[in-house]
Structures are given as structure tokens and as C-alpha cells.
Design a protein around this motif. Structure first.
Motif, PDB file in Angstrom:
ATOM      1  N   PRO A 176      26.594  60.098  31.548  1.00 39.82           N
ATOM      2  CA  PRO A 176      27.488  59.971  32.709  1.00 39.82           C
ATOM      3  C   PRO A 176      27.923  58.518  32.929  1.00 39.82           C
ATOM      4  O   PRO A 176      27.085  57.627  33.051  1.00 39.82           O
ATOM      5  CB  PRO A 176      26.626  60.458  33.886  1.00 39.82           C
ATOM      6  CG  PRO A 176      25.474  61.196  33.264  1.00 39.82           C
ATOM      7  CD  PRO A 176      25.242  60.538  31.950  1.00 39.82           C
ATOM      8  N   VAL A 177      29.226  58.296  32.965  1.00 42.40           N
ATOM      9  CA  VAL A 177      29.779  56.959  33.178  1.00 42.40           C
ATOM     10  C   VAL A 177      30.611  56.980  34.450  1.00 42.40           C
ATOM     11  O   VAL A 177      31.371  57.923  34.708  1.00 42.40           O
ATOM     12  CB  VAL A 177      30.648  56.521  31.973  1.00 42.40           C
ATOM     13  CG1 VAL A 177      31.289  55.153  32.231  1.00 42.40           C
ATOM     14  CG2 VAL A 177      29.806  56.477  30.706  1.00 42.40           C
ATOM     15  N   LEU A 178      30.478  55.935  35.261  1.00 47.17           N
ATOM     16  CA  LEU A 178      31.226  55.848  36.517  1.00 47.17           C
ATOM     17  C   LEU A 178      32.731  55.884  36.285  1.00 47.17           C
ATOM     18  O   LEU A 178      33.243  55.289  35.332  1.00 47.17           O
ATOM     19  CB  LEU A 178      30.864  54.544  37.242  1.00 47.17           C
ATOM     20  CG  LEU A 178      29.509  54.516  37.953  1.00 47.17           C
ATOM     21  CD1 LEU A 178      29.139  53.088  38.301  1.00 47.17           C
ATOM     22  CD2 LEU A 178      29.544  55.378  39.187  1.00 47.17           C
ATOM     23  N   ASN A 179      33.446  56.576  37.166  1.00 46.19           N
ATOM     24  CA  ASN A 179      34.907  56.632  37.059  1.00 46.19           C
ATOM     25  C   ASN A 179      35.540  55.256  37.207  1.00 46.19           C
ATOM     26  O   ASN A 179      36.654  55.013  36.747  1.00 46.19           O
ATOM     27  CB  ASN A 179      35.480  57.567  38.131  1.00 46.19           C
ATOM     28  CG  ASN A 179      35.131  59.021  37.852  1.00 46.19           C
ATOM     29  OD1 ASN A 179      34.863  59.384  36.708  1.00 46.19           O
ATOM     30  ND2 ASN A 179      35.112  59.844  38.886  1.00 46.19           N
ATOM     31  N   THR A 180      34.830  54.359  37.878  1.00 46.03           N
ATOM     32  CA  THR A 180      35.381  53.016  38.079  1.00 46.03           C
ATOM     33  C   THR A 180      35.392  52.209  36.791  1.00 46.03           C
ATOM     34  O   THR A 180      36.057  51.179  36.707  1.00 46.03           O
ATOM     35  CB  THR A 180      34.540  52.255  39.121  1.00 46.03           C
ATOM     36  OG1 THR A 180      33.170  52.258  38.704  1.00 46.03           O
ATOM     37  CG2 THR A 180      34.657  52.907  40.491  1.00 46.03           C
ATOM     38  N   LEU A 181      34.649  52.688  35.771  1.00 46.62           N
ATOM     39  CA  LEU A 181      34.568  51.958  34.518  1.00 46.62           C
ATOM     40  C   LEU A 181      35.677  52.420  33.584  1.00 46.62           C
ATOM     41  O   LEU A 181      35.481  53.275  32.724  1.00 46.62           O
ATOM     42  CB  LEU A 181      33.191  52.165  33.869  1.00 46.62           C
ATOM     43  CG  LEU A 181      32.814  51.156  32.787  1.00 46.62           C
ATOM     44  CD1 LEU A 181      32.648  49.769  33.390  1.00 46.62           C
ATOM     45  CD2 LEU A 181      31.543  51.581  32.097  1.00 46.62           C
ATOM     46  N   GLU A 182      36.857  51.867  33.768  1.00 44.73           N
ATOM     47  CA  GLU A 182      38.009  52.219  32.954  1.00 44.73           C
ATOM     48  C   GLU A 182      38.536  50.978  32.250  1.00 44.73           C
ATOM     49  O   GLU A 182      38.459  49.868  32.774  1.00 44.73           O
ATOM     50  CB  GLU A 182      39.105  52.840  33.822  1.00 44.73           C
ATOM     51  CG  GLU A 182      38.688  54.173  34.453  1.00 44.73           C
ATOM     52  CD  GLU A 182      39.782  54.761  35.328  1.00 44.73           C
ATOM     53  OE1 GLU A 182      40.807  54.067  35.520  1.00 44.73           O
ATOM     54  OE2 GLU A 182      39.613  55.886  35.800  1.00 44.73           O
ATOM     55  N   ARG A 183      39.066  51.198  31.056  1.00 46.59           N
ATOM     56  CA  ARG A 183      39.609  50.079  30.276  1.00 46.59           C
ATOM     57  C   ARG A 183      40.847  49.520  30.979  1.00 46.59           C
ATOM     58  O   ARG A 183      41.776  50.250  31.319  1.00 46.59           O
ATOM     59  CB  ARG A 183      39.971  50.567  28.869  1.00 46.59           C
ATOM     60  CG  ARG A 183      40.634  49.507  27.996  1.00 46.59           C
ATOM     61  CD  ARG A 183      39.628  48.483  27.517  1.00 46.59           C
ATOM     62  NE  ARG A 183      40.261  47.464  26.691  1.00 46.59           N
ATOM     63  CZ  ARG A 183      40.432  47.572  25.378  1.00 46.59           C
ATOM     64  NH1 ARG A 183      40.028  48.665  24.752  1.00 46.59           N
ATOM     65  NH2 ARG A 183      40.989  46.602  24.696  1.00 46.59           N
ATOM     66  N   LEU A 184      40.852  48.189  31.186  1.00 40.94           N
ATOM     67  CA  LEU A 184      41.978  47.504  31.806  1.00 40.94           C
ATOM     68  C   LEU A 184      42.749  46.727  30.751  1.00 40.94           C
ATOM     69  O   LEU A 184      42.242  46.457  29.654  1.00 40.94           O
ATOM     70  CB  LEU A 184      41.474  46.520  32.878  1.00 40.94           C
ATOM     71  CG  LEU A 184      40.553  47.085  33.966  1.00 40.94           C
ATOM     72  CD1 LEU A 184      40.062  45.943  34.858  1.00 40.94           C
ATOM     73  CD2 LEU A 184      41.264  48.139  34.783  1.00 40.94           C
ATOM     74  N   ASP A 185      43.957  46.354  31.080  1.00 46.38           N
ATOM     75  CA  ASP A 185      44.707  45.449  30.223  1.00 46.38           C
ATOM     76  C   ASP A 185      43.930  44.139  30.112  1.00 46.38           C
ATOM     77  O   ASP A 185      43.429  43.609  31.116  1.00 46.38           O
ATOM     78  CB  ASP A 185      46.094  45.198  30.821  1.00 46.38           C
ATOM     79  CG  ASP A 185      46.861  44.154  30.039  1.00 46.38           C
ATOM     80  OD1 ASP A 185      47.334  44.479  28.935  1.00 46.38           O
ATOM     81  OD2 ASP A 185      46.962  43.009  30.536  1.00 46.38           O
ATOM     82  N   THR A 186      43.830  43.635  28.887  1.00 48.44           N
ATOM     83  CA  THR A 186      43.003  42.445  28.653  1.00 48.44           C
ATOM     84  C   THR A 186      43.442  41.262  29.500  1.00 48.44           C
ATOM     85  O   THR A 186      42.613  40.588  30.145  1.00 48.44           O
ATOM     86  CB  THR A 186      43.032  42.064  27.162  1.00 48.44           C
ATOM     87  OG1 THR A 186      42.542  43.161  26.388  1.00 48.44           O
ATOM     88  CG2 THR A 186      42.168  40.832  26.904  1.00 48.44           C
ATOM     89  N   ALA A 187      44.745  40.982  29.528  1.00 50.53           N
ATOM     90  CA  ALA A 187      45.241  39.838  30.302  1.00 50.53           C
ATOM     91  C   ALA A 187      44.972  40.027  31.788  1.00 50.53           C
ATOM     92  O   ALA A 187      44.556  39.096  32.490  1.00 50.53           O
ATOM     93  CB  ALA A 187      46.738  39.649  30.046  1.00 50.53           C
ATOM     94  N   GLU A 188      45.166  41.257  32.276  1.00 51.94           N
ATOM     95  CA  GLU A 188      44.916  41.537  33.691  1.00 51.94           C
ATOM     96  C   GLU A 188      43.445  41.336  34.027  1.00 51.94           C
ATOM     97  O   GLU A 188      43.093  40.763  35.074  1.00 51.94           O
ATOM     98  CB  GLU A 188      45.336  42.976  34.013  1.00 51.94           C
ATOM     99  CG  GLU A 188      45.047  43.385  35.454  1.00 51.94           C
ATOM    100  CD  GLU A 188      45.222  44.886  35.681  1.00 51.94           C
ATOM    101  OE1 GLU A 188      44.658  45.389  36.676  1.00 51.94           O
ATOM    102  OE2 GLU A 188      45.895  45.544  34.867  1.00 51.94           O
TER     103      GLU A 188
END
Length: 679
Positions: A176-188
Motif C-alpha cells: 500500500p502506497v499513499l495517494n499523495t506519493l505521485e510522480r511530479l515533474d522534475t523541474a517542479e
């Protein structure tokens, strides 16, 4: 507005973020499926949950708990029992007041009092909660295994998780992984964290509490990076620490001692330290390379975000589960492993990493774009998504949102041999092959052989002397030449044994068996190092007779490689008067190999009437060896003198071996005199 029909979720599991975050993820999924829920978290003070849970906006209550200790460690076992009992009383009060509909547990010793208290209250009809237990690692934790029979649902991350108390209940669901843990744009992500946009970024952390060995190694690695023209930028999560571990203060002090009081100025362009990284989604997304422990949480987080990773598994955990996690991912091609080695610190062996080695591993990886791309592609395929939602759907009897078989693409690795099984297999091969023995004939996979050597070496720092003794034996049978120095250190270590051990007859912390077996392992490895002269000359005077016996054998074994053979002649001659006949026997045999001329002959002749026939036989064998090497100047005189040897024995065999040894010597001397070979 009060919503009266909300289901109540009690989340528990703690000690590390690897336990807390999966519990929060399951709570999110259940809350979503139920259309809302009242949630309470139960943890232990001073652990990761005390920081993480309030940050997630959830209420938290605390109970007493401690890690499992076996009964043989009596004081620790009593402490464990007392804390568990108090924790159960506190847990009952929480359960009776909160009245949860679901208990979602992820292990860590805080789960035990909650699950046990629920089981007792359920028998009394005072708790009707359904209990869900999730096992994150490839090898089940001890308390998870014990609690499994008391739960309604058991979910596994790996299909090959071993050691579960009630394996039949276990369903593979993933991590189970938290929904808040999502891949973001690297620069952002870099802008969000205030990191440079134009540099390679390395994220390094050792878990929520921090890892002392990683922090220390990184501090030493920064010394190598200070002089680099364009080093990677290091984002370092040192950890929250505990009552006995203060990573921020310890790491700061170490940096000051290694780099100087102005270390913040010297490292500012490429290093930033944080106590705890709350925005892990941004930290992962900003990084070109992640360096971390191999807990199930970290592995599945980097997998879900596809981050190239260098894993530093923590050794000597129950079931060696972090190492097994790391090896599973590395075999799949999704990560590289950097094993901890043995280091000397304040006169003691410890587990850790050399700073320059860590710096080299980091820089070689982070500047290799092809390698990073390959690791990223493979690690992204390793984990199935949606584990928290799948668990919620299965427990709530809904149709699972995704397939019921979220098995990782990686094939399960066969379980490595236990230390005892490995010892038996290698010892059997060694006895059969003798000087031709090679451990690689038994362990064909070079990576497996390397892992077993690392695992065996880690036993040397165990507080249990039996484990250290096992490690010493395995290092020899695995012919690990890199561990000669620790073996020598064990032989020389004169740290006094604990008072209780001394009252029972012990002498030093490295007990006699360890010192003896260290000598045996050096003989099996069969590599001479100059320090052997010093160590063997001391070992042959060791207070434990079996060490003196083995030291004499080692002198005979290495006799043609010593820098000063005369030193050992004097020591062996002195040991001919030892109170132990076994020591005298082996010293006499060694004299035949290392002795020179008349002095050795006279010393051996002095044993001709020794009370033990084994000593007399050893003297005859050595005289025979000296005669074969043409070191007897007057064979006729020696022939007359050996006639005084008492060649009777008390071993009740049809032919006395001492008589055979005597006859061999007599025949050899007669041959030298040209008188034939008659008896």
C-alpha cells in the motif's frame, strides 16, 4: 455537523515510516470506499508515528510496547513482557472507548498489544472489529507471524513471504502506497524543494529514524566530494532519531570533525541536510538517484515512482529481510546493492560503509545516464499498483478494482541456506576435498557466494558469542580473504568477559572457542600475512589449551612462510612443558617442521619417556621428519638414543601406532647408515 453512521477505523503499526505509511494508505482507501470514516491511530511515543501521523492530520493515541526478546535473554524478555502487558491494558481502554469497526495493522511491535487485546475482548463479546494485518517484507516479522492467527485478513506484499504464522490466510495484495506519493515533474519538484535545476540530484536517507551507518558514511563521503569540480547535489534526510540515537547532532559533529567548523560553507554548493523529508513525492521526483535502506516501504515507493536506486540493506534484522528485499529487486535489475562491511570503531568491530567507497558508488552511478535509464525502466515494472484499494475492496466484499493477482514481475528467489545448513554443507565438502577444497565448487553463483560472505561477516558483530563463533567458522569455509584481519583481531582481543561469564569460568569476550576457530579458519583460507607472526606467537601462550593446540598446528601449517622461524622454535620448545598433553603433542609435531638441527633433536628426545604415548609418538614422527630432511648429523648416535623410547600404548588396538612410528624412524636412520631396512 456530527455524522453518526461513519465507520470507525483504528490504524496501528509503527516504529518506522515503512510501517506507518502503509497503514495510512489503507486508511485512505477504506475511507474512500466507505464514503468517509472516523479514524484513530495507535502508536508508541518516540517513534516515527509521533511525527508522521499528526502531520497527516489524524489523531493519535499511545500505548506501551517493546520489540520481542527471546526467553534466553532474561532481562530483555522480562522487559518485553512487562511492556506488552501494560500495552494490552492501555489498548483495551482505547478499544472499549473507540469501538472500531476495522483494525488495520501493519506490524511493528505496537500492533501486538492492539491485536491481542482485541482477541481477548472479542471472546468476551466486547469487540466486533474485523482485523486486517499487512506483511510488507519478503520475510515476515516475528510479531506479525505470532499475531497472524488472531486476524481476519492477512495480506502479503511478496508471493514468497516466509514465516507467516497462518500462511493459509495470506493473500498477495502488493504494497500500500499513499495517494499523495505521485510522480511530479522534475523541474517542479526541484523548485518546490529549492534544489538546483542544473545539477545531478542524489536523495539519501536511512528511513524515518535515520541510519547511523549511512549518515556516518555520507559524512566521510562528503570529504571526497568537497574537492570535486562539479559534484552531484546531495539531499540528505538524517532522520528523526530516538531516545538513544540523535542523528542530527551526531552527523553535525562528525562533519565538523572531518571537514572543519566551516563545513556548512564548504559544502553549501552541493549538500543540504534535513531532519525529516515530509514532501517525499517531491524529493523522489527531484532525484536522479536514490540511496536508501531496503525496507519494503522504501523499495515499493521507489518502484512506484520509477526511481533508479542504490540500496544499502540493514544487516542482521530478523530473517535478514532487508537483504532479501534488496536481492529480490537487484535480481530483477531494478537496483544496485551496496552491502555494509566490517569496520573498526573505538577498538570494536562495527557494521558500516567506508566514505570513499560510498562516494565512488554514488558518482559512478549518477553520472552514468545509460545505467540510470536501465534501472528506472526495470524498477518501474517491479511493483503492482493499487494495493491499498485492492485490500479495501477485498475486505469490504466489493469487486476488486484491479486484478486479484498483483504479483510482481520478479520471480521469487529461492531462500538461501540457513547459517547452520550452510556450515554443514561446506564442512562436509571441506573434509572430503582437503587441500583441493574450493567453496565455489559448492556455491556456483558468484553473486550468491558474495552475499553469503557478507552475511557471515555480519555475524562477527553479534552480541551473542554463538553467532560470532558461527561467523568465524563460515568465513574460513567460504575462504573470505578480506576477513583475515577481523579473525586476527578476535585471536588477540583481550576485552574481559562480562562478570557473570567470568564467574562461570570464562576469560575474554571472544571466548576460547572463537579464538580457536579463528585459527582454524586462517588455516583453511591459507593466506599468509605478516601479522600472523605476532598473532601466533601470542596465541601459543593463550590461557585456553585448545587455542594453544590450534596455534601449534597453525605454526606447522605456515612454517615455511614466517619472517622469523627462530621465534617459533623458542616458543614451541617452551610449550613442550605445557600442562596439557595435547599442547605438548602438537608442539612436538610442529618442531619437526620448523626445527633446525641438533637443538630440535635433543628437545624431542627429551620426550621419550613422557607419560602420554601420544606425545612420544609425536616426538618420533618429528624425528622421522628431521631425518628425512637430512638434518641428523649423527644417525648412529640417534639410532642408539631412540632405543630408549617407551613404545607401548594404552589404546588397545591390534597394532600400536607409536610402534609403527618408531619403526619408520629406525628404518630411516638405518638407511642413512647404509645398513638396510630391516627392523
Amino acid at each position: 455537523m456530527v455524522v453518526r453512521n461513519l465507520k470507525k477505523l483504528l490504524l496501528t503499526g509503527g516504529g518506522t515510516s515503512g510501517h506507518v505509511n502503509p497503514a495510512l494508505a489503507m486508511g485512505q482507501a477504506f475511507e474512500s470506499r466507505l464514503g468517509g470514516a472516523e479514524i484513530c491511530y495507535v502508536g508508541v511515543r518516540g517513534r516515527a508515528e509521533e511525527v508522521i501521523v499528526p502531520k497527516a492530520g489524524l489523531p493519535i493515541k499511545y500505548v506501551s510496547a517493546a520489540g520481542y526478546a527471546p526467553p534466553r535473554r532474561l532481562l530483555s524478555f522480562i522487559r518485553f513482557g512487562a511492556k506488552l502487558t501494560l500495552g494490552c491494558i492501555q489498548s483495551m481502554a482505547i478499544l472499549l472507548k473507540f469501538k472500531p469497526d476495522f483494525i488495520l495493522a501493519t506490524g511493528g511491535y505496537v500492533s501486538a498489544p492492539i491485536i491481542l487485546s482485541h482477541a481477548l475482548l472479542a471472546r468476551l463479546g466486547l469487540s466486533k472489529a474485523k482485523v486486517v494485518l499487512h506483511e510488507a517484507n519478503a520475510v515476515a516479522g516475528r510479531l506479525n507471524a505470532l499475531m497472524a492467527p488472531h486476524v481476519d485478513h492477512l495480506f502479503l506484499t511478496f508471493p514468497h513471504s516466509r514465516g507467516n504464522g497462518d500462511r493459509a490466510k495470506g493473500l498477495v495484495a502488493g504494497y500500500p502506497v499513499l495517494n499523495t506519493l505521485e510522480r511530479l515533474d522534475t523541474a517542479e519538484a526541484r523548485k518546490r524543494l529549492g534544489l538546483p535545476l542544473d545539477k545531478k540530484i542524489v536523495l539519501i536517507f536511512g528511513g524515518s529514524q535515520g541510519a547511523r551507518s549511512i549518515n556516518r558514511a555520507l559524512a566521510a563521503a562528503l570529504v571526497s566530494l568537497v574537492d570535486m569540480a562539479d559534484p552531484p547535489f546531495i539531499l540528505h534526510g538524517v532522520g528523526l532519531g530516538s531516545l538513544t540515537h540523535h542523528p542530527l547532532e551526531e552527523t553535525t559533529a562528525l562533519l565538523e570533525s572531518l571537514i572543519g567548523p566551516d563545513w556548512p560553507v564548504k559544502t553549501k554548493r552541493f549538500y543540504r541536510m534535513e531532519t525529516y523529508l515530509h514532501d517525499m513525492a517531491a524529493a523522489y521526483s527531484a532525484a536522479d538517484l536514490v540511496v536508501c535502506r531496503a525496507g519494503a516501504g522504501a523499495i515499493h515507493e521507489v518502484s512506484s515512482l520509477g526511481r533508479p536506486t542504490l540500496l544499502i540493506p540493514k544487516p542482521n534484522l530478523p530473517g535478514d529481510h532487508q537483504v532479501e528485499n534488496a536481492r529480490t529487486l537487484a535480481a530483477f535489475g531494478g537496483a544496485e546493492i551496496c552491502h555494509e562491511e566490517l569496520l573498526y570503531e573505538s577498538g570494536q568491530l562495527v557494521s558500516g560503509l567506508e566514505g570513499p567507497e560510498l562516494a565512488a558508488r554514488i558518482t559512478s552511478l549518477v553520472f552514468d545516464q545509460g545505467k540510470l535509464a536501465a534501472l528506472s525502466a526495470r524498477i518501474r515494472e517491479f511493483m503492482a499498483d493499487g494495493a491499498a484499494e485492492r485490500i479495501a475492496d477485498l475486505v469490504l466484499k466489493s469487486e476488486p478494482r484491479k486484478a486479484d493477482n498483483p504479483t510482481p514481475v520478479a520471480e521469487p528467489r529461492p531462500a538461501p541456506l540457513t547459517n547452520q545448513a550452510l556450515l554443514l554443507a561446506l564442512n562436509r565438502a571441506y573434509l572430503a576435498r582437503g587441500v583441493l577444497y574450493d567453496p565455489s565448487d559448492q556455491i556456483k553463483d558468484s553473486e550468491e557466494l558474495d552475499y553469503l560472505r557478507h552475511r557471515s561477516a555480519q555475524l562477527l558483530i553479534s552480541p551473542d558469542w554463538n553467532a560470532r563463533n558461527m561467523g568465524v567458522k563460515l568465513i574460513g569455509l567460504l575462504k573470505d580473504e578480506t576477513k583475515i584481519e577481523p579473525l586476527l583481531w578476535f585471536i588477540e582481543d583481550r576485552t574481559p568477559a562480562p562478570r557473570l561469564h567470568r564467574l562461570l569460568g570464562g576469560d575474554f569476550r571472544q571466548v576460547g572457542f572463537i579464538r580457536r576457530n579463528s585459527l582454524t579458519s586462517l588455516m583453511i583460507i591459507n593466506k599468509y600475512v605478516p601479522a600472523l607472526d605476532r598473532v601466533l606467537s601470542a596465541a601459543i601462550d593463550d590461557p585456553y589449551y585448545e587455542v594453544r593446540v590450534q596455534a601449534a598446528k597453525a605454526v606447522a601449517h605456515f612454517q615455511d612462510r614466517f619472517s622469523d622461524p627462530a621465534l617459533f622454535w623458542e616458543i614451541l620448545y617452551r610449550r613442550l612443558g605445557d600442562r596439557s598433553f595435547e599442547v605438548v603433542q602438537e608442539s612436538a609435531l610442529a618442531l619437526g617442521r620448523i626445527g633446525q638441527g641438533e637443538e630440535a633433536i635433543q628437545a624431542l628426545l627429551g620426550l621419550r619417556m613422557h607419560r602420554y604415548w601420544q606425545v612420544r609418538q609425536a616426538a618420533l614422527e618429528s624425528l622421522h621428519l628431521l631425518a628425512q630432511k637430512n638434518m641428523v648429523r649423527d644417525p648412529e648416535r640417534l639410532l642408539n638414543e631412540v632405543a630408549g623410547f617407551v613404545v607401548i600404548a594404552t589404546d588397545f588396538r591390534p597394532q600400536f601406532t607409536i610402534k609403527a612410528s618408531y619403526n619408520k624412524l629406525v628404518n630411516c636412520l638405518k638407511d642413512s647408515l647404509g645398513k638396510g631396512g630391516e627392523k
